[in-house]
Each structure stands twice: as structure tokens, then as C-alpha cells.
Design an enzyme around this catalytic site. Sequence first.
Site, PDB file in Angstrom:
ATOM      1  N   SER A  51       0.813  -1.232   0.000  1.00  8.11           N
ATOM      2  CA  SER A  51       0.000   0.000   0.000  1.00  8.11           C
ATOM      3  C   SER A  51       0.840   1.272   0.000  1.00  8.11           C
ATOM      4  O   SER A  51       1.743   1.430   0.831  1.00  8.11           O
ATOM      5  CB  SER A  51      -0.891  -0.018   1.247  1.00  8.11           C
ATOM      6  N   GLY A  52       0.505   2.191  -0.899  1.00  8.99           N
ATOM      7  CA  GLY A  52       1.196   3.484  -0.915  1.00  8.99           C
ATOM      8  C   GLY A  52       0.892   4.272   0.345  1.00  8.99           C
ATOM      9  O   GLY A  52       1.781   4.897   0.943  1.00  8.99           O
ATOM     10  N   LEU A  53      -0.367   4.193   0.784  1.00  8.59           N
ATOM     11  CA  LEU A  53      -0.749   4.914   1.996  1.00  8.59           C
ATOM     12  C   LEU A  53       0.037   4.385   3.203  1.00  8.59           C
ATOM     13  O   LEU A  53       0.638   5.154   3.957  1.00  8.59           O
ATOM     14  CB  LEU A  53      -2.262   4.744   2.233  1.00  8.59           C
ATOM     15  N   ASP A  63       0.837  10.532   1.699  1.00  5.05           N
ATOM     16  CA  ASP A  63       0.613   9.639   0.554  1.00  5.05           C
ATOM     17  C   ASP A  63       0.478  10.490  -0.709  1.00  5.05           C
ATOM     18  O   ASP A  63      -0.538  10.462  -1.393  1.00  5.05           O
ATOM     19  CB  ASP A  63      -0.662   8.816   0.824  1.00  5.05           C
ATOM     20  N   ASP A  90       1.083  -1.211  -4.858  1.00  2.00           N
ATOM     21  CA  ASP A  90       0.279  -0.039  -5.187  1.00  2.00           C
ATOM     22  C   ASP A  90       1.262   0.971  -5.789  1.00  2.00           C
ATOM     23  O   ASP A  90       1.966   1.677  -5.082  1.00  2.00           O
ATOM     24  CB  ASP A  90      -0.353   0.479  -3.888  1.00  2.00           C
ATOM     25  N   ASP A  92       0.871   3.679  -7.394  1.00  2.00           N
ATOM     26  CA  ASP A  92       0.353   5.033  -7.621  1.00  2.00           C
ATOM     27  C   ASP A  92       0.125   5.259  -9.120  1.00  2.00           C
ATOM     28  O   ASP A  92      -0.556   4.479  -9.754  1.00  2.00           O
ATOM     29  CB  ASP A  92       1.310   6.075  -7.014  1.00  2.00           C
ATOM     30  N   GLU A 119      -2.809   3.723 -11.070  1.00  2.00           N
ATOM     31  CA  GLU A 119      -4.109   4.392 -11.072  1.00  2.00           C
ATOM     32  C   GLU A 119      -4.115   5.540 -12.085  1.00  2.00           C
ATOM     33  O   GLU A 119      -3.072   6.172 -12.318  1.00  2.00           O
ATOM     34  CB  GLU A 119      -4.446   4.897  -9.661  1.00  2.00           C
ATOM     35  N   LYS A 125       0.397  12.025  -7.183  1.00  2.00           N
ATOM     36  CA  LYS A 125      -0.979  11.714  -6.796  1.00  2.00           C
ATOM     37  C   LYS A 125      -1.234  12.126  -5.340  1.00  2.00           C
ATOM     38  O   LYS A 125      -0.301  12.407  -4.572  1.00  2.00           O
ATOM     39  CB  LYS A 125      -1.291  10.228  -7.004  1.00  2.00           C
ATOM     40  N   ASN A 127      -3.823  10.763  -2.027  1.00  2.00           N
ATOM     41  CA  ASN A 127      -4.689   9.648  -1.660  1.00  2.00           C
ATOM     42  C   ASN A 127      -6.143   9.929  -2.054  1.00  2.00           C
ATOM     43  O   ASN A 127      -6.643  11.039  -1.870  1.00  2.00           O
ATOM     44  CB  ASN A 127      -4.592   9.383  -0.148  1.00  2.00           C
ATOM     45  N   SER A 128      -6.794   8.892  -2.561  1.00  2.60           N
ATOM     46  CA  SER A 128      -8.143   9.055  -3.119  1.00  2.60           C
ATOM     47  C   SER A 128      -9.168   9.539  -2.095  1.00  2.60           C
ATOM     48  O   SER A 128     -10.202  10.091  -2.454  1.00  2.60           O
ATOM     49  CB  SER A 128      -8.624   7.728  -3.700  1.00  2.60           C
ATOM     50  N   ARG A 164      -6.056   0.698 -12.304  1.00  3.65           N
ATOM     51  CA  ARG A 164      -7.004   1.148 -11.271  1.00  3.65           C
ATOM     52  C   ARG A 164      -7.774   2.354 -11.785  1.00  3.65           C
ATOM     53  O   ARG A 164      -7.173   3.337 -12.244  1.00  3.65           O
ATOM     54  CB  ARG A 164      -6.230   1.492 -10.008  1.00  3.65           C
ATOM     55  N   HIS A 195     -12.324   1.530  -7.823  1.00  9.76           N
ATOM     56  CA  HIS A 195     -12.284   2.083  -6.480  1.00  9.76           C
ATOM     57  C   HIS A 195     -13.502   2.955  -6.224  1.00  9.76           C
ATOM     58  O   HIS A 195     -14.027   3.609  -7.134  1.00  9.76           O
ATOM     59  CB  HIS A 195     -11.011   2.924  -6.317  1.00  9.76           C
TER      60      HIS A 195
HETATM   61  C1  SPV Z   1      -3.414   2.495  -0.718  1.00 10.98           C
HETATM   62  O1  SPV Z   1      -3.535   1.587   0.084  1.00 10.98           O
HETATM   63  O2  SPV Z   1      -2.451   3.273  -0.711  1.00 10.98           O
HETATM   64  C2  SPV Z   1      -4.428   2.701  -1.744  1.00 10.98           C
HETATM   65  C3  SPV Z   1      -5.786   2.364  -1.470  1.00 10.98           C
HETATM   66  O3  SPV Z   1      -4.089   3.232  -2.759  1.00 10.98           O
HETATM   67  S1  SPV Z   1      -6.557   3.782  -0.975  1.00 10.98           S
HETATM   68  O4  SPV Z   1      -5.891   4.304   0.154  1.00 10.98           O
HETATM   69  O5  SPV Z   1      -7.927   3.375  -0.701  1.00 10.98           O
HETATM   70  O6  SPV Z   1      -6.524   4.719  -2.088  1.00 10.98           O
HETATM   71 MG    MG Z   2      -2.361   4.157  -2.719  1.00 10.94          MG
END
Ligand code: SPV
Ligand code: MG
Length: 548
Positions: A51-53, A63, A90, A92, A119, A125, A127-128, A164, A195
Site C-alpha cells: 500500500s502506498g498509503l 501519501d 500499489d 500510484d 491508477e 498523486k 490519496n483518493s 485502477r 475504487h
Molecule cells: C493504498 O492503500 O495506498 C491505496 C488504497 O491506494 S486507498 O488508500 O484506498 O486509495
Molecule cells: Mg495508494
Amino acid sequence: MATQIKHDYPAKSIQLRRLLESPGLEFIIEAHNGISARIAEEAGFKGIWGSGLAMSAQFGVRDSNEASWTQVVDMLEFMSDVTHIPILLDGDTGYGNFNNMRRLVKKLEQREVAGVCIEDKQFPKVNSFIQGERQPLADIDEFCGKIKAGKDSQEDPDFCIIARIEALIAGWGLTEALKRADAYHQAGADGILIHSKLSKPDEILAFAAEWAGRLPLIIVPTTYYSTPVQVFEKAGISLVIWANHMIRAAVAAMEKASKEIFEKHSVMDLEDRIAPVKQIFSLQGAEELTRAQERYLHAGRPETHAIVLAASRGNALHELTHDRPKVMLSISGKTLLRRLLDEFKKQSINQTTVVGGYRHEAIDTGGINLRINNEYENTGELTSLLCAEQDFHEDMIITYGDLLFRSYILNDLLDVEGDIVIVVDSDRDTGPVSGKPDFVFCSLPDDRSLFRQDVYLKHMSEEVSNKLGEPSGRWIGILRIRGNGLKQLKQGLTELKARDDFSSLTLPGLFNHLVDKKIPIKVHYIHGHWLDVNSLQDIERAGDFTKT
Ligand code: SPV
Ligand code: MG
């Protein structure tokens, strides 16, 4: 650990592909460093979401591509090295354009990362879940080019590239999401991650229904977590990503623990609620290293124990040994005993018995068995040795406690053939300057050849002149027993014990007794590189010795 042991696991890329293509619903979980990756595997997960986060969070940054992609790849290497299950990174936006994507794929394959998800947003980027609706999406063609570039550059046909789609997050609706999914499919993506940030899975389910299984579908139910997973299974979803739960669990636990320790100034209440240190060792693969050390470090060597004779005060050291025995004298900040134990450890000798006498209560008992010769004032070395009889081992070294030597001396001694072997310094100009030397008369003088001579003890004496002629050297105070040696040593001790003068007998006395019985005592010659500490002058020399 994965890096050291070869297992028959399928390639990680194949494992990930199987997860994507399996008919049922599969689950992977986020991990953000080596230890969390191992925990995920040990919990039973069949795959990991890099996970990027979570990875940026464990670095303590946002993130928003604040951690560089190479820092991410470095972390993945740790994670990949310690696990057998596939990692889906992930990735990004692919950290740049098509060219950055190509290089990313190459570097991931080199680290056995099984796949990457990119994505359709713009670099850098965000975080979404942070104002996702305001984030601009990538141009479809440009993103398709990135997918193609990634697919063209992978060497392993099973490496997966997941596209993504952020159209639902950004508020573009189902039609745009489907349009993009179709384009990414055509570009060669191996799966679609759709997502959503709604608290209900409605738009995901609508998408899945329209998509109708054209490519495996992946979801991240962070906000619609209350949906039973059977709903996803029914909708034909392939893979669920629990995207941030390990870092959140860790953060909650760390916050609680640190707060409690800070407030209570104590860990007493907490101790039983946190992972024992042993568990950390286990997650680090400590056991494997211990096995490997036995196998490689001293290959073929049996386990050796040590007996250290340390009953004496060292009278010539006067005030320095007022409150402690000689072994507890500090030389350059470390006691003689600790120095010996460190030398033993280097040779994988981990069982040590120390026989104390004078001020034995001052002996640091960490990592040793302590036996006491209460009669130390009126007895000699053999009495002390017998105090450790219960710890005698079929393979052991016996040494005086005041000995300092270079590591190779013990290392070499352990390699010499022979049931009883003593170390003899053939160089008269080295070694200690005080104390009573134990002159050794041998079957052959030291010819200093590189080939080991078979040399045996004929006699040991405190007298330099002897009917046997010139001494061949001095015994330095260390010997090795193994094979028949233990039986011979025990028998010799039993015989000498019957003598009236037993209490005054020393190790050289025992050697002479064994030689008289025609028991061979092998001599291992050295030339200097040792000291024992008998006087104040020796202490000064010992200080220099330990510094060079
Ligand atoms: C992450 O885990 O970094 C993701 C998923 O990209 S989210 O945080 O839901 O975008
Ligand atoms: Mg991410």
C-alpha cells in the site's frame, strides 16, 4: 527466512495470477515493511498489498509521492525477501510517464514483486480519500500507453499489471469508469481495480454487473467495509484488498502502549499485552540463523563447553583484587571474564562453567554456571577443577581465568586432532613477564613449519632446567579435552585424589601424571599473542594488548 532457505513455492507472479484467476473470492492484506509482511504471511494471507498509503505512513510522510519510488522499491525488497507470498505493489501513477513505468516494472521483477497496480490519476498523486472528487484523471490514451509500456517491458509473462480506475472517486460516473476499464483492458491490463469511497458498495456492484467478468475485478472496501464479503463474491469480484488495516492496527497499538508507558513510568502492566521479544526474534528468522551458524560457521565441529578456573585472588595485584577475584578485573573497560566469554562465543562455545573461590560473590554470573571452591585458600587447581565435575563435557576446553589471547589461538586449538591438547608458546620472548611459567618439555621442539607436527608432552615443570634438557616452551594455561580425553582426565583426577598432596596439585601435576601413564598429551605450538595477568605490570601490558 525466504532469502536463506529454498522452498518449493511457485513463482510469486504465478501465485498472484492464480489469485486473480481463481473462481472464488480471494483476499490480500496491506503490509508496509518486512515485519508486517511476515505477519501477513503467518496470518495465512495468500498475498500482500504494498500500500502506498501504509508505506508512506510508516515513513512518516504523506501519501502524495513524498517518498521516492526507489525508497518504495527498497522497502519492497525487504518485504519480498522475508516472504513467500506475492506482493502486488500499489504503484500510484507509475511514478511518471511510460518510461518511468518501464523502469519500475524492471526493478520490481528484479525483487520478485509479483505485480503492480497503477491508477489513472496524475503525478504527484494524492490519496483518493483526500478530496478525491477534485483530483484530475489521467488522459485515457496516455494511461493506456503506460500500461502497454509496462506490459512490453516485463520479462516474466506472469507479472501482472492492474489498472485502477478512479472515475467513480472523481465523480465521473459509471459510464466513464466502464469506458476506461475497456480501454485499459485493450491496452493489456491483467485486471481492473475499481475504487469507490462510498460507504455502500452500490457503485462497485453496478460496475461489476456491467463489466461481466471481462477481466478479474479487484476492490478496496475501506469505506464500505460493513458489506458482507459474500456480496462481493456473488458480484463476481476476484480479489478484495484490505488496504490499510495493518498500519492502522499498529498505530493504535503503538499509541496506546507509548501513552501508557509515558504516563505510568513503568512497563509492568503492559508487558503481558505486547509481543514478547522472542516473538520479534522469531519474526526476524533468528532460529534459521542459529541453525545456519551451526552448519557453516564452524562446520563439522561438535559442541564445545568451557571450564574457567577463577578461584584465586591474584595476590600480587594487591588492592585491585581487594573486593573481587582476578577474573573480575577490568582491562580496557571489560573484565577478564567477559573477554574470555566473548572469545568463547566467537567459537560457538556457549556453555561455560566458572569455578570461583575468593570473592566469588563478585563474579558476574550472566551467561555462565558458577561453581564454588570454598576451600580455595588451602587447595589448588585440581580441587577447583573437581568442583566443576558435574559440568564436564565430552568436548571441552579448560582455561585459567586470567588469560588473554588472540582469537585465532582458540580457533586453531579447536581444530587440532588429539584427545588432550595443550597450547604451548615456543617463543621465549613473548607472553607474560611475571608469574611462574609452566615450562614444557616436548617430544619435539617447534620447527615452525606450516605443516602440523605431531608433538607430545614429556613433562611440565616450574623449573627451567631439567634432565630432559631445554624446555620447548611454556604452557599458556589452556587445554582441550575430547574423545577419550574426558575418561582419561576423570580417571587421572580420581587417582590423584587418593594422594595426600591432592589439595596442593595443579594442572601441570595432572598432565605429568597422565604422561607417566603413557597417555598422549598433544602439544599445539603458538608464538606469542597471549598474556596472563599476575602483576600490576601485566595489567598495563594487558591494556596495550587489548588495544592492538
Ligand atoms: C493504498 O492503500 O495506498 C491505496 C488504497 O491506494 S486507498 O488508500 O484506498 O486509495
Ligand atoms: Mg495508494
